[in-house]
Scaffold this motif. Structure first.
Motif, mmCIF file in Angstrom:
data_model
loop_
_atom_site.group_PDB
_atom_site.id
_atom_site.type_symbol
_atom_site.label_atom_id
_atom_site.label_comp_id
_atom_site.label_asym_id
_atom_site.label_seq_id
_atom_site.Cartn_x
_atom_site.Cartn_y
_atom_site.Cartn_z
ATOM 1 N N THR A 133 29.342 31.816 37.831
ATOM 2 C CA THR A 133 28.859 30.919 38.879
ATOM 3 C C THR A 133 30.006 30.091 39.448
ATOM 4 O O THR A 133 30.609 29.284 38.743
ATOM 5 N N GLY A 134 30.354 30.337 40.686
ATOM 6 C CA GLY A 134 31.382 29.549 41.351
ATOM 7 C C GLY A 134 32.802 29.958 41.018
ATOM 8 O O GLY A 134 33.738 29.239 41.362
ATOM 9 N N TRP A 135 32.984 31.122 40.372
ATOM 10 C CA TRP A 135 34.353 31.579 40.080
ATOM 11 C C TRP A 135 34.393 33.094 39.933
ATOM 12 O O TRP A 135 33.391 33.740 39.656
ATOM 13 N N ARG A 136 35.590 33.652 40.166
ATOM 14 C CA ARG A 136 35.853 35.063 39.917
ATOM 15 C C ARG A 136 37.284 35.208 39.411
ATOM 16 O O ARG A 136 38.164 34.423 39.773
ATOM 17 N N LYS A 137 37.486 36.196 38.577
ATOM 18 C CA LYS A 137 38.775 36.377 37.907
ATOM 19 C C LYS A 137 39.386 37.714 38.320
ATOM 20 O O LYS A 137 38.730 38.754 38.225
ATOM 21 N N GLU A 138 40.644 37.666 38.761
ATOM 22 C CA GLU A 138 41.388 38.872 39.102
ATOM 23 C C GLU A 138 42.570 39.021 38.144
ATOM 24 O O GLU A 138 43.219 38.028 37.805
#
Length: 587
Positions: free
Chosen positions: A487-492
């Motif tokens: 929720t409210g973030w994504r990781k690359e």
């Protein structure tokens, strides 16, 4: 350039200071003398005061304003016990070498600099003394631990700045020698022995003096000094940044960060290197410089974590800096040593591989990376050699040049010919490493009127022919794969090569993100957005703000923490998480 440059005021913290509670400090020689003299009066005669020192910086005033004022009955100067310059060269010349910038990492301890017969004589002189004895100078601790032990500390940058003036190497009369050669001798020989010696002195220090600033020393008790080192090994912190000019340097750091305004350009911006930078502590009422290496050496497990200490010893294995070519020129075409060559030729513990993260770019930004398909190693080495004669090198024939965009990330394993192009701000994120071999510097002359050192002979032995166009595209340029989201973030995953130990992930977020050190020291850099906040859910540390482009170290001992936006309505932010990933052995 950074799209908000015209609508913002620079908020990069050029002077981050961390307050150490319940401590005291003393400023200037008058205060220091009063404290030391009062302490000596409590000691029985005969008594021995040892004033050890990291380097011979501001020693003349130390002697005149403190040592002489104490009126010792016996004064033992370590310069009179050290070997002559000729003998030092004879004993250690194989490590110092005749090379302008490359030495061999020394082994052994600081006693190699001293005449052991004179050491024994000094100890005997102390035995028969009846009054106050003072032993002072670099290495004084090998004579005695004394009844009172004072350490005169000096930062790495102060020493290296001194080389561009008249500071000689320790035990040498080479004030006018090439600063790069003096720095080489420090890195390969002196620092190795001095750090080893200091590491064994921490527990004996009754007082520590920050001796960097002429006429303005700051002194703390040994207990407060150790308390300060422990603070930095258990709290998130920033190092004091500094900026240096270079022949290819640009002005991005000046324009965006307000940094290095006193410099001709800001080719290098040091922001996250524990081995070279300082932390700033407010101890009592005064600021004190804390050498980054001291934090590691005093509290290696708390700061590094068990795996990192096991693999890298007293070294922080990850760091970052800026390469600023905005309005400047290309870096030299260069290559780094692998660990096998480093061990064989330089007695190095490490090879050197690195990565370039494109923090800011424009339409001209590019990176030179690897050779064109079909180029043979012998062919390109010969072309580099001929270029030193003709002043011409056909980079388009031999070297790939890839256009770069902001947030692109490339990996540069040892043996890869590479260079950052002009009009780029590179955030260099690297494991610990050392050797750089320049192969072609575009025919430039440095500010000292000399060509910059070219190392084709070394470079020819480490160039890896396989790092050509298709390999580079497949393995060395990040695909920015998304690996998780919430929720409210994504990781690359921003890293690139399959077998790299350096782990770099990028989080895009507008809500808080939970992190855990898992017994690894971590480095965070805010690469998009103006500011965020690092907080402890368990209130183990005070919240710390991270601004755009700043680097924050999270010691392994911190454990759990959260990075969150300060303003909930601001644009999406991005923060890098950098650490060394040695697998799951710890778990």
């Amino acid at each position: 350039m950074y799209e908000k440059i015209k609508t913002r005021s620079p908020n990069f913290d050029l002077h981050p200071v961390f307050e150490i509670p319940q401590t005291t400090s003393y400023l200037g020689y008058d205060q220091i003398f009063n404290i030391i003299d009062s302490h000596i009066q409590t000691l029985k005669r005969p008594c021995v005061v040892v004033i050890d020192s990291y380097y011979e910086v501001n020693h003349q005033e130390l002697k005149e304003l403190l040592i002489d004022a104490l009126h010792p009955q016996l004064l033992i100067d370590m310069n009179n016990i050290r070997y002559s310059e000729e003998m030092i060269q004879q004993r250690l010349g194989q490590f110092i070498t005749e090379d302008r910038i490359n030495g061999v990492f020394i082994t052994g301890d600081i006693k190699q600099y001293f005449d052991l017969d004179k050491v024994e004589q000094a100890k005997q002189d102390i035995q028969v003394a009846t009054g106050l004895v003072i032993v002072y100078g670099v290495g004084a601790g090998i004579i005695s631990r004394g009844d009172l032990f004072i350490y005169h500390n000096v930062t790495i940058q102060r020493i290296k700045d001194g080389y561009f003036e008249d500071l000689p190497n320790w035990g040498a009369h080479n004030e006018k020698e090439d600063p790069l050669t003096k720095e080489k001798r420090f890195n390969f020989v002196e620092a190795r022995l001095l750090d080893n010696h200091k590491r064994h002195m921490f527990s004996y220090m009754d007082y520590v003096i920050d001796g960097d600033t002429q006429g303005q020393p700051v002194m703390v008790t040994g207990d407060d000094f150790r308390r300060t080192l422990t603070y930095f090994a258990s709290h998130p912190f920033k190092l004091e940044p500094f900026f240096n000019r270079g022949i290819w340097g640009g002005h991005w750091c000046k324009d965006v960060l307000n940094g290095g305004l006193d410099k001709e350009n800001t080719a290098w911006g040091m922001t996250g290197w524990m081995n070279f930078q300082n932390a700033l502590a407010k101890v009592g009422e005064h600021e004190m410089r804390i050498v980054g290496r001291d934090i590691i050496q005093y509290q290696p497990l708390s700061f590094l974590g068990h795996q990192n200490y096991f693999w890298f010893g007293y070294n922080c294995p990850v760091g970052c800096d800026f390469l600023d070519t905005w309005g400047g020129g290309n870096l030299s075409l260069q290559v780094h040593s692998d660990i096998a060559y480093g061990q064989e030729v330089f007695n190095s513990q490490f090879g050197h591989y690195e990565s370039y993260y494109m923090l800011d770019t424009n339409e001209n930004s590019c990176v030179y990376l690897g050779t064109k398909e079909g180029v043979k190693k012998e062919e390109i080495v010969e072309a580099f050699k001929q270029a030193q004669v003709t002043g011409q090198f056909d980079d388009e024939k031999y070297i790939n040049c890839f256009p770069m965009k902001t947030h692109d990330h490339i990996f540069i394993p040892s043996g890869t010919i590479h260079a950052s192009g002009k009009d780029t701000l590179v955030l260099e994120i690297n494991p610990i490493g050392f050797q750089t071999f320049k192969l072609w510097d575009w025919g430039r002359i440095d500010a000292d009127g000399k060509p910059r050192p070219i190392n084709i002979e070394h470079g020819a032995k480490v160039i890896q022919e396989e790092y050509q166009s298709e390999f580079v595209k497949k393995h060395l340029i990040s695909k920015k794969n998304e690996v998780a989201r919430g929720t409210g973030w994504r990781k690359e995953h921003s890293g690139t090569m399959e077998y790299e130990l350096l782990k770099v992930d990028r989080y895009w977020f507008n809500q808080p993100i939970f992190f855990e050190t898992k017994d690894h020291v971590k480095l965070h850099v805010l690469v998009e957005g103006e500011e965020a906040q690092i907080i402890s859910l368990l209130q183990k540390f005070e919240p710390i703000i991270i601004h755009y482009a700043e680097a924050v170290f999270i010691p392994a001992s911190v454990g759990q923490y959260v990075i969150k936006p300060i303003c909930q309505d601001q644009e999406e932010l991005a923060v890098l998480e950098c650490y060394m990933d040695m697998g799951d052995a710890y778990h």
